[in-house]
Design a protein around this motif. Structure first.
Motif, PDB file in Angstrom:
ATOM      1  N   MET A 159     -37.726 -43.302  -3.578  1.00  0.00           N
ATOM      2  CA  MET A 159     -37.257 -43.506  -4.958  1.00  0.00           C
ATOM      3  C   MET A 159     -36.837 -42.168  -5.580  1.00  0.00           C
ATOM      4  SD  MET A 159     -39.245 -45.250  -8.168  1.00  0.00           S
ATOM      5  CE  MET A 159     -39.745 -46.689  -7.259  1.00  0.00           C
ATOM      6  N   THR A 160     -35.716 -42.191  -6.291  1.00  0.00           N
ATOM      7  CA  THR A 160     -35.268 -40.955  -6.948  1.00  0.00           C
ATOM      8  C   THR A 160     -36.175 -40.662  -8.148  1.00  0.00           C
ATOM      9  OG1 THR A 160     -33.768 -42.248  -8.288  1.00  0.00           O
ATOM     10  CG2 THR A 160     -32.867 -41.283  -6.284  1.00  0.00           C
ATOM     11  N   GLU A 161     -36.140 -39.412  -8.562  1.00  0.00           N
ATOM     12  CA  GLU A 161     -36.949 -38.994  -9.706  1.00  0.00           C
ATOM     13  C   GLU A 161     -36.500 -39.755 -10.959  1.00  0.00           C
ATOM     14  OE1 GLU A 161     -38.252 -34.733 -11.707  1.00  0.00           O
ATOM     15  OE2 GLU A 161     -36.657 -34.831 -10.224  1.00  0.00           O
ATOM     16  N   ALA A 162     -37.466 -40.041 -11.818  1.00  0.00           N
ATOM     17  CA  ALA A 162     -37.132 -40.750 -13.060  1.00  0.00           C
ATOM     18  C   ALA A 162     -36.334 -39.843 -13.984  1.00  0.00           C
ATOM     19  CB  ALA A 162     -38.415 -41.188 -13.753  1.00  0.00           C
ATOM     20  N   ASN A 163     -35.394 -40.432 -14.718  1.00  0.00           N
ATOM     21  CA  ASN A 163     -34.728 -39.691 -15.780  1.00  0.00           C
ATOM     22  C   ASN A 163     -35.750 -39.299 -16.841  1.00  0.00           C
ATOM     23  OD1 ASN A 163     -32.103 -39.601 -14.807  1.00  0.00           O
ATOM     24  ND2 ASN A 163     -31.576 -41.612 -15.658  1.00  0.00           N
ATOM     25  N   PRO A 164     -35.482 -38.225 -17.591  1.00  0.00           N
ATOM     26  CA  PRO A 164     -36.450 -37.795 -18.610  1.00  0.00           C
ATOM     27  C   PRO A 164     -36.463 -38.723 -19.830  1.00  0.00           C
ATOM     28  CG  PRO A 164     -34.480 -36.441 -18.704  1.00  0.00           C
ATOM     29  CD  PRO A 164     -34.322 -37.325 -17.494  1.00  0.00           C
ATOM     30  N   ILE A 165     -37.571 -38.671 -20.550  1.00  0.00           N
ATOM     31  CA  ILE A 165     -37.651 -39.367 -21.843  1.00  0.00           C
ATOM     32  C   ILE A 165     -36.796 -38.590 -22.839  1.00  0.00           C
ATOM     33  CG2 ILE A 165     -39.183 -40.086 -23.716  1.00  0.00           C
ATOM     34  CD1 ILE A 165     -41.455 -40.213 -21.587  1.00  0.00           C
ATOM     35  N   LEU A 166     -35.821 -39.276 -23.440  1.00  0.00           N
ATOM     36  CA  LEU A 166     -34.923 -38.614 -24.393  1.00  0.00           C
ATOM     37  C   LEU A 166     -35.164 -39.078 -25.825  1.00  0.00           C
ATOM     38  CD1 LEU A 166     -31.569 -38.679 -22.346  1.00  0.00           C
ATOM     39  CD2 LEU A 166     -33.219 -36.801 -22.553  1.00  0.00           C
ATOM     40  N   ALA A 167     -35.837 -40.218 -25.981  1.00  0.00           N
ATOM     41  CA  ALA A 167     -36.113 -40.732 -27.332  1.00  0.00           C
ATOM     42  C   ALA A 167     -37.374 -41.581 -27.271  1.00  0.00           C
ATOM     43  CB  ALA A 167     -34.932 -41.559 -27.847  1.00  0.00           C
ATOM     44  N   GLN A 168     -37.926 -41.869 -28.439  1.00  0.00           N
ATOM     45  CA  GLN A 168     -39.158 -42.668 -28.482  1.00  0.00           C
ATOM     46  C   GLN A 168     -39.194 -43.459 -29.784  1.00  0.00           C
ATOM     47  OE1 GLN A 168     -42.270 -39.691 -28.330  1.00  0.00           O
ATOM     48  NE2 GLN A 168     -41.915 -39.012 -30.434  1.00  0.00           N
ATOM     49  N   MET A 169     -40.000 -44.515 -29.789  1.00  0.00           N
ATOM     50  CA  MET A 169     -40.323 -45.180 -31.043  1.00  0.00           C
ATOM     51  C   MET A 169     -41.774 -44.846 -31.372  1.00  0.00           C
ATOM     52  SD  MET A 169     -40.819 -49.131 -32.280  1.00  0.00           S
ATOM     53  CE  MET A 169     -39.270 -49.787 -31.713  1.00  0.00           C
TER      54      MET A 169
ATOM     55  N   GLY B  27     -33.275 -41.551 -20.109  1.00  0.00           N
ATOM     56  CA  GLY B  27     -31.827 -41.576 -19.964  1.00  0.00           C
ATOM     57  C   GLY B  27     -31.311 -40.307 -19.337  1.00  0.00           C
ATOM     58  N   ALA B  28     -29.994 -40.261 -19.251  1.00  0.00           N
ATOM     59  CA  ALA B  28     -29.315 -39.081 -18.720  1.00  0.00           C
ATOM     60  C   ALA B  28     -28.141 -38.770 -19.628  1.00  0.00           C
ATOM     61  CB  ALA B  28     -28.821 -39.348 -17.293  1.00  0.00           C
ATOM     62  N   PHE B  29     -27.787 -37.472 -19.706  1.00  0.00           N
ATOM     63  CA  PHE B  29     -26.569 -37.112 -20.433  1.00  0.00           C
ATOM     64  C   PHE B  29     -25.890 -35.954 -19.736  1.00  0.00           C
ATOM     65  CE2 PHE B  29     -29.489 -34.101 -22.399  1.00  0.00           C
ATOM     66  CZ  PHE B  29     -28.718 -32.960 -22.561  1.00  0.00           C
TER      67      PHE B  29
ATOM     68  N   VAL C  29     -20.441 -28.540 -15.526  1.00  0.00           N
ATOM     69  CA  VAL C  29     -21.475 -29.135 -16.372  1.00  0.00           C
ATOM     70  C   VAL C  29     -22.017 -28.062 -17.315  1.00  0.00           C
ATOM     71  CG1 VAL C  29     -23.713 -30.289 -16.404  1.00  0.00           C
ATOM     72  CG2 VAL C  29     -22.056 -30.807 -14.581  1.00  0.00           C
ATOM     73  N   ILE C  30     -21.846 -28.280 -18.607  1.00  0.00           N
ATOM     74  CA  ILE C  30     -22.287 -27.305 -19.615  1.00  0.00           C
ATOM     75  C   ILE C  30     -23.763 -27.548 -19.949  1.00  0.00           C
ATOM     76  CG2 ILE C  30     -21.737 -26.280 -21.866  1.00  0.00           C
ATOM     77  CD1 ILE C  30     -19.303 -26.335 -20.040  1.00  0.00           C
ATOM     78  N   PHE C  31     -24.104 -28.789 -20.226  1.00  0.00           N
ATOM     79  CA  PHE C  31     -25.488 -29.206 -20.473  1.00  0.00           C
ATOM     80  C   PHE C  31     -25.692 -30.560 -19.793  1.00  0.00           C
ATOM     81  CE2 PHE C  31     -24.107 -27.027 -24.422  1.00  0.00           C
ATOM     82  CZ  PHE C  31     -24.957 -25.938 -24.390  1.00  0.00           C
ATOM     83  N   SER C  32     -26.919 -30.788 -19.352  1.00  0.00           N
ATOM     84  CA  SER C  32     -27.198 -32.113 -18.805  1.00  0.00           C
ATOM     85  C   SER C  32     -28.690 -32.331 -18.697  1.00  0.00           C
ATOM     86  CB  SER C  32     -26.562 -32.287 -17.417  1.00  0.00           C
ATOM     87  OG  SER C  32     -27.349 -31.645 -16.427  1.00  0.00           O
ATOM     88  N   ALA C  33     -29.073 -33.590 -18.515  1.00  0.00           N
ATOM     89  CA  ALA C  33     -30.449 -33.952 -18.176  1.00  0.00           C
ATOM     90  C   ALA C  33     -30.378 -35.244 -17.386  1.00  0.00           C
ATOM     91  CB  ALA C  33     -31.288 -34.148 -19.435  1.00  0.00           C
ATOM     92  N   GLY C  34     -31.273 -35.384 -16.434  1.00  0.00           N
ATOM     93  CA  GLY C  34     -31.340 -36.619 -15.663  1.00  0.00           C
ATOM     94  C   GLY C  34     -30.271 -36.695 -14.591  1.00  0.00           C
ATOM     95  N   ASP C  35     -30.156 -37.868 -14.017  1.00  0.00           N
ATOM     96  CA  ASP C  35     -29.278 -38.095 -12.868  1.00  0.00           C
ATOM     97  C   ASP C  35     -27.871 -38.403 -13.368  1.00  0.00           C
ATOM     98  OD1 ASP C  35     -27.990 -38.818 -10.579  1.00  0.00           O
ATOM     99  OD2 ASP C  35     -29.402 -40.397 -10.006  1.00  0.00           O
ATOM    100  N   ILE C  36     -27.020 -37.370 -13.416  1.00  0.00           N
ATOM    101  CA  ILE C  36     -25.675 -37.553 -13.973  1.00  0.00           C
ATOM    102  C   ILE C  36     -24.683 -37.993 -12.906  1.00  0.00           C
ATOM    103  CG2 ILE C  36     -26.146 -35.904 -15.819  1.00  0.00           C
ATOM    104  CD1 ILE C  36     -24.355 -33.901 -14.331  1.00  0.00           C
ATOM    105  N   ALA C  37     -25.130 -38.069 -11.652  1.00  0.00           N
ATOM    106  CA  ALA C  37     -24.267 -38.565 -10.578  1.00  0.00           C
ATOM    107  C   ALA C  37     -24.381 -40.083 -10.426  1.00  0.00           C
ATOM    108  CB  ALA C  37     -24.630 -37.893  -9.259  1.00  0.00           C
ATOM    109  N   ARG C  38     -25.391 -40.675 -11.054  1.00  0.00           N
ATOM    110  CA  ARG C  38     -25.598 -42.124 -10.924  1.00  0.00           C
ATOM    111  C   ARG C  38     -24.474 -42.877 -11.647  1.00  0.00           C
ATOM    112  NH1 ARG C  38     -30.776 -44.508 -13.766  1.00  0.00           N
ATOM    113  NH2 ARG C  38     -31.931 -43.798 -11.937  1.00  0.00           N
TER     114      ARG C  38
ATOM    115  N   PRO D 288     -19.811 -42.446 -11.879  1.00  0.00           N
ATOM    116  CA  PRO D 288     -20.836 -41.461 -12.263  1.00  0.00           C
ATOM    117  C   PRO D 288     -20.728 -41.055 -13.735  1.00  0.00           C
ATOM    118  CG  PRO D 288     -19.919 -40.905 -10.124  1.00  0.00           C
ATOM    119  CD  PRO D 288     -19.097 -42.047 -10.657  1.00  0.00           C
ATOM    120  N   LEU D 289     -21.889 -40.935 -14.368  1.00  0.00           N
ATOM    121  CA  LEU D 289     -21.941 -40.538 -15.777  1.00  0.00           C
ATOM    122  C   LEU D 289     -21.112 -39.284 -16.013  1.00  0.00           C
ATOM    123  CD1 LEU D 289     -23.553 -41.281 -18.442  1.00  0.00           C
ATOM    124  CD2 LEU D 289     -25.137 -39.470 -17.791  1.00  0.00           C
ATOM    125  N   GLU D 290     -21.247 -38.294 -15.122  1.00  0.00           N
ATOM    126  CA  GLU D 290     -20.533 -37.029 -15.344  1.00  0.00           C
ATOM    127  C   GLU D 290     -19.018 -37.210 -15.229  1.00  0.00           C
ATOM    128  OE1 GLU D 290     -21.167 -33.925 -12.380  1.00  0.00           O
ATOM    129  OE2 GLU D 290     -21.883 -35.450 -10.975  1.00  0.00           O
TER     130      GLU D 290
END
Lengths: 337, 337
Positions: B1-11, B23-25, B34-43, B198-200
């Motif tokens: 299993m690939t690594e989980a994307n990071p938590i980017l928001a919460q309630m 999520g990923a961005f 890529v200037i900035f990113s988090a998570g799996d941007i190739a998905r 891919p997101l990117e």
């Protein structure tokens, strides 16, 4: 950062996964032994409406069930997140009449009924929804009965430090075997407090309610009465086509099942003496329904008819604007038992 | 299993975290850096309505903008997920009239307007919603213009192998620099195909549209025209109080921003030449809005007024049935730039 909870469900659109839903679940016996689990089951979660049957135990400890000779139907409504169908609204009116109260005493607020037919009926009669249509109106009627039985003012019964909510909190603490603290508290949709506690503690509480183990005799008897009432009147607990109703109808008393807002599902497999609790990390309800259906398929020994019902919820079709079947929200396989 | 994307928001409810949104961005320049990113941007993700401005490029390649002398308002509507306000419905009626067509030619299906005032207006007039109220009716009008300019039948323009959708697909491929394949395809809410890539790649596509780099001269000019149209008429792109509209109004042409169903947010910071794309793993829209607001706060050099608008969306209040403020959906800090 703690490890992420596993993916338990997904949405597939066409032939590609669009969304992933992580979560945790625990199946626990009354001694707290974890039978099956995934993810972080020690993390405190808000159980929301999934623990209405625990909250209803305040009616046992306050003596309002005997005092007002409340029926199984009243108790089922006290456990309900109902859809505002006529049968629910009439039931709550009757419940309040037994208490000498009316809808004006409810402090849950008004919202449109969940049931489309009920919404249409209100529209055709040019009526606004009232607090009776609030899915929590039965629970609030039960809480009003607690106030009356305690000789406390009914007004303000939703407040965290009102004797009713203090008693509700104590009842939950007695059942889950964990203190509820102000440091992990929020306000629910219907304005009463909701208390975060470890997922596995809520699962254990359902096992204790199912078996009576670890409970005082009056709580044990009260829990049986409440589970019996809910499972004998599953339509009152939710409504037409709703998972809680359909699953309890199918299992005929073997399974107590109740959903809560933001992706919570709790219940008990009564003949096994197991309680369970599921929290979808992101609060998605459809995903949580798929999850609990998959869990019950794996561990509740369903017969063919019960399995058919559960499969319907394990994979929930996604329809687009024109009603085309464009995808599915489904629980993953192989993680449940 | 690939690594989980990071938590980017919460309630947060009360004083405790209720939900977590991963999520990923990706923020990417036109060369794909890529200037900035988090998570799996190739998905590969389904971009849904976030790429309506890319889909509108088929109007450039088919020549329908010139052929029908389409206005900036028409182009803004072609990029829109509008709320069915009168201004949107009237705009689409006019767009279709310019093509010699009517609402009967739209194949998006009907749904109730997103705007509460518009819904109320329909109810008071005892009118059913039509395809004009569908949030995608402007995009579909644009696609009908492509069919006419190509000399293709208008009927069936939503089908995957209709010349219109083949042309739309080619335009997106040209912009993102990636093939779109049948192996990653689904049907969107409005019945046209949506293609996972891919997101990117989607982020890079927005950077190319913003700068023209890597595009043919006609696509480069068309992309400028489309971004100018959308940012000059942001109310047509979404509507009252909507993030896309309010953010584009605040940034006055510097930012092209568009949301898509199931937690997608895409756009471009035009003066920096950067494109961006965000996908909330579980599809939660409020969480995705909090995410894009936090991203723009971090990287778009907002002035005080722009920052005020973004802060409003970065933390979205959660109200209960009685309108009490019981929590917040908010982007996490420190992960955006």
């Amino acid at each position: 950062m703690t490890e992420a909870n596993p993916i338990l469900a997904q949405m597939v659109r066409g032939n590609w996964v669009e969304n992933r839903y992580r979560g945790a679940f625990a199946v626990v016996d009354a001694d707290g032994k974890v039978i099956f689990s995934a993810g972080d089951i020690a993390r405190p979660i808000f159980p929301r409406s999934a623990v209405k049957s625990m909250q209803a135990l305040a009616m046992v400890t306050a003596g309002s069930i005997d005092r007002f000779a409340l029926s199984d139907e009243d108790l089922a409504l006290a456990c309900a997140s109902h859809r505002g169908e006529d049968v629910h609204v009439e039931g709550v009116v009757h419940f309040l009449e037994e208490l000498g109260l009316s809808k004006d005493d409810l402090e849950c607020g008004a919202h449109a009924p969940g049931d489309p037919e009920a919404r249409k009926g209100l529209r055709l009669r040019h009526e606004a929804p009232s607090a009776l249509h609030n899915n929590c109106s039965g629970k609030h009627s039960g809480m009003l009965s607690v106030a009356l039985a305690m000789g406390a003012p009914t007004r303000g019964y939703i407040d965290r430090d009102h004797p009713v909510q203090v008693r509700v909190r104590s009842a939950i603490e007695a059942v889950i075997g964990e203190p509820l603290t102000e440091g992990r508290c929020g306000t629910d949709g219907c304005s009463i407090p909701t208390w975060a506690a470890p997922l596995e503690a809520y699962a254990r509480g359902f096992a204790r309610m199912a078996t009576g183990k670890g409970l005082s005799p009056d709580l044990a008897a009260g829990a049986q009465r409440i589970f019996d009432a809910a499972t004998r009147h599953p339509h009152l607990v939710a409504g037409k086509d709703q998972l809680d109703t359909v699953v309890m109808e199918a299992f005929g008393g073997r399974v107590m099942q109740k959903g809560g807002a933001e992706g919570v599902q709790c219940g008990a497999i009564r003949d096994k003496g197991w309680g369970y609790a599921i929290k979808c990390d992101d609060g998605n309800m459809d995903a949580s329904r798929a999850m609990v259906a998959a869990l019950l398929l794996a561990i509740a020994d369903p017969d063919a008819a019960q399995a058919e019902v559960l499969h319907r919820f394990r994979a929930h079709p996604v329809l687009n604007v024109r009603g085309l079947h464009v995808g599915v929200i489904e629980a993953l396989e192989g993680v449940w038992g």
